[in-house]
Scaffold this motif. Structure first.
Motif, PDB file in Angstrom:
ATOM      1  N   UNK A  70      46.521  53.593  58.106  1.00 52.63           N
ATOM      2  CA  UNK A  70      47.621  53.626  59.073  1.00 52.63           C
ATOM      3  C   UNK A  70      47.645  52.341  59.894  1.00 52.63           C
ATOM      4  N   UNK A  71      48.392  51.334  59.390  1.00 50.42           N
ATOM      5  CA  UNK A  71      48.576  50.097  60.142  1.00 50.42           C
ATOM      6  C   UNK A  71      49.911  50.090  60.892  1.00 50.42           C
ATOM      7  N   UNK A  94      48.104  51.316  64.323  1.00 57.10           N
ATOM      8  CA  UNK A  94      47.165  50.249  64.698  1.00 57.10           C
ATOM      9  C   UNK A  94      47.390  49.027  63.801  1.00 57.10           C
ATOM     10  N   UNK A  95      48.352  48.162  64.143  1.00 56.96           N
ATOM     11  CA  UNK A  95      48.636  46.994  63.303  1.00 56.96           C
ATOM     12  C   UNK A  95      47.409  46.094  63.165  1.00 56.96           C
ATOM     13  N   UNK A  96      47.323  45.379  62.028  1.00 59.36           N
ATOM     14  CA  UNK A  96      46.264  44.392  61.863  1.00 59.36           C
ATOM     15  C   UNK A  96      46.467  43.291  62.893  1.00 59.36           C
ATOM     16  N   UNK A  97      45.413  42.542  63.165  1.00 61.77           N
ATOM     17  CA  UNK A  97      45.514  41.517  64.202  1.00 61.77           C
ATOM     18  C   UNK A  97      46.369  40.324  63.778  1.00 61.77           C
ATOM     19  N   UNK A  98      46.778  40.275  62.494  1.00 61.94           N
ATOM     20  CA  UNK A  98      47.699  39.207  62.092  1.00 61.94           C
ATOM     21  C   UNK A  98      49.141  39.703  62.061  1.00 61.94           C
ATOM     22  N   UNK A 146      51.983  45.489  59.610  1.00 62.41           N
ATOM     23  CA  UNK A 146      52.214  46.905  59.890  1.00 62.41           C
ATOM     24  C   UNK A 146      52.701  47.580  58.615  1.00 62.41           C
ATOM     25  N   UNK A 147      52.078  48.699  58.267  1.00 66.41           N
ATOM     26  CA  UNK A 147      52.476  49.426  57.069  1.00 66.41           C
ATOM     27  C   UNK A 147      51.635  50.684  56.964  1.00 66.41           C
ATOM     28  N   UNK A 148      52.165  51.686  56.279  1.00 66.89           N
ATOM     29  CA  UNK A 148      51.373  52.864  55.925  1.00 66.89           C
ATOM     30  C   UNK A 148      51.008  52.718  54.459  1.00 66.89           C
TER      31      UNK A 148
END
Length: 458
Positions: free
Chosen positions: A315-316, A319-323, A326-328
């Protein structure tokens, strides 16, 4: 415009080729580009044509084709604007020709001169044991000031990798090694996933040509069979999605050759036993405020049709990655018992995933969590740059360590999400909170359980 070319290039075919590539570049300018922007692009093109008039690439092509293509990659594949396009057209003139930085400043202003300066290699008389490392340190010093310098540098490297065939073998290996070591992880860190994958594929093509060709051939041979399977897989999902009223598009794409090779190597299985050779992507067209709910609604549809593997859910979106990514992501068991990865995201998320931070800045302010994570990373880069005692090679090593491509997300008792590199320990987490917390840490509790200080965080 043709007059400039006619004075320099006697060969009509070359003139036509250069003009065609330049017009292709002009078509990438955004509708918002002003007359001044278009004039600057034209002036930069004319200056670059004259400055590189006597130069040829190793392939024998006119050198001017390289800056034109770098500028096109910046615009079309990374999503940068007219200022970066001008800088990309001029990125080699100060290093390789008689044009000076002062000439650029007079003609195009301070902002473009700064970008070109960041892209210009250090003077060849600079005495350094490791000039490439020194040069990279200089480029990185501009990252914290203007990320476009590094994005243009990545576009430059991508075109050089695409046209590496004319180089001697030893140079190909040197450039591929440097690309794999620094530029591919850097592209990943800046959210340029397509470019990162292509760079890794191109590196593999150079370093392991037989492996690359073998996987490429097998992918080609199974292409039709794969297309039929994807069609069969997505049909029931489409029917269910249509019932929800969501606007969407759905597509299947093969995994990159380098990622397939990594699976063959790490799992120690032949190509024929790699089942997830492709991923299915669902891209939703929804208003910003509905993004999260829509992604989970689509996820429910997919998992109603096919049985998911719960441990493979990523689950991004929450909580998106730091770069900025965003995606599931989920993996389900499709027809014939095959594992299929499904990625669910919105059009905005897809643009950020494809064009990285160039797209992220376009949507700046939407996701403050992502913005703060990126700013925190830039602060770490600043700290590295401020360490004047470290030599260039030590800096490269420290920066490479900082470019962790895999991350773990750890939640504090107060509910704050902290991002650490994969492999980080409980003690690393304590130091991440504060150095004093790290120094005085005696015990760590994870999920209500006391763990050793060296416990690797999940």
């Amino acid at each position: 415009m043709p007059e400039v070319l006619e004075k320099i290039y006697q060969n009509e075919e070359e003139r036509k080729l250069i003009l065609r590539e330049y017009r292709k570049l002009l078509r990438t300018l955004p509708p918002s580009a002003t007359k001044e922007d278009r004039d600057n692009v034209r002036k930069a093109f004319e200056l670059a044509v004259q400055a590189h008039a006597q130069q040829r690439r190793k392939s024998g092509d006119p050198y001017i084709l390289h800056p034109i293509e770098v500028a096109r990659i910046c615009a079309e594949e990374i999503g940068l604007g007219p200022t970066a396009i001008v800088a990309a057209l001029l990125h080699d003139v100060v290093e390789d020709t008689d044009v000076t930085l002062e000439d650029i400043r007079k003609q195009f202003g301070e902002r473009i001169a700064r970008l070109v300066d960041g892209l210009t290699k250090l003077d060849h008389s600079y005495d350094s044991e490791s000039p490439q490392a020194e040069n990279f340190r200089k480029v990185l010093s501009f990252l914290v000031e203007d990320v476009r310098v590094v994005l243009i540098k990545i576009a430059d490297r991508l075109h050089n990798m695409r046209t590496l065939g004319a180089m001697p073998r030893y140079k190909q290996l040197k450039i591929a090694s440097e690309t794999s070591y620094i530029y591919a992880p850097l592209a990943h860190r800046l959210g340029l996933y397509s470019i990162k994958s292509e760079l890794e594929d191109l590196c593999l093509k150079v370093t392991e040509p037989e492996v690359y060709q073998d996987i490429a051939r097998k992918l080609s041979e199974t292409k039709e069979e794969r297309a039929q399977y994807i069609k069969r897989f997505i049909e029931p999902i489409k029917r269910k999605l249509d019932e929800t009223g969501l606007k969407y598009r759905i597509l299947g794409r093969p995994k990159s050759i380098s990622s397939i090779y990594n699976k063959i190597r790490t799992k120690r299985v032949p190509f024929e036993q790699i089942y997830d050779l492709f991923a299915v992507r669902i891209i939703l067209d929804v208003p910003r405020e509905r993004e999260k709910a829509a992604c989970w609604e689509a996820y429910t549809v997919v998992t109603d049709v096919y049985r998911p593997l719960p441990e493979r859910l990523k689950d991004w979106v929450s909580n998106p990655k730091s770069n900025g990514y965003e995606s599931l992501h989920t993996t389900v068991i499709g027809p014939d018992g095959k594992y299929v990865e499904v990625q669910i995201r919105t059009e905005r998320m897809d643009e950020v995933a494809e064009k990285g931070f160039a797209a992220h800045w376009k949507y700046k302010g939407i996701n403050t969590q992502t913005s703060s994570l990126f700013e925190a990373w830039l602060d770490e880069v600043r700290e590295l740059l401020e360490n004047k005692d470290a030599d260039a090679r030590e800096f490269i090593h420290d920066f490479k360590t900082n470019l962790f491509t895999q991350e773990v997300y750890v939640t504090t008792p107060k509910g704050e999400v902290k991002v650490l590199p994969k492999g980080a320990t409980a003690l690393d987490f304590a130091f991440h909170i504060h150095t004093e917390v790290g120094y005085h840490c005696r015990a760590v509790k994870v999920n209500q359980r006391i763990v050793p200080l060296g416990y690797k965080l999940q």
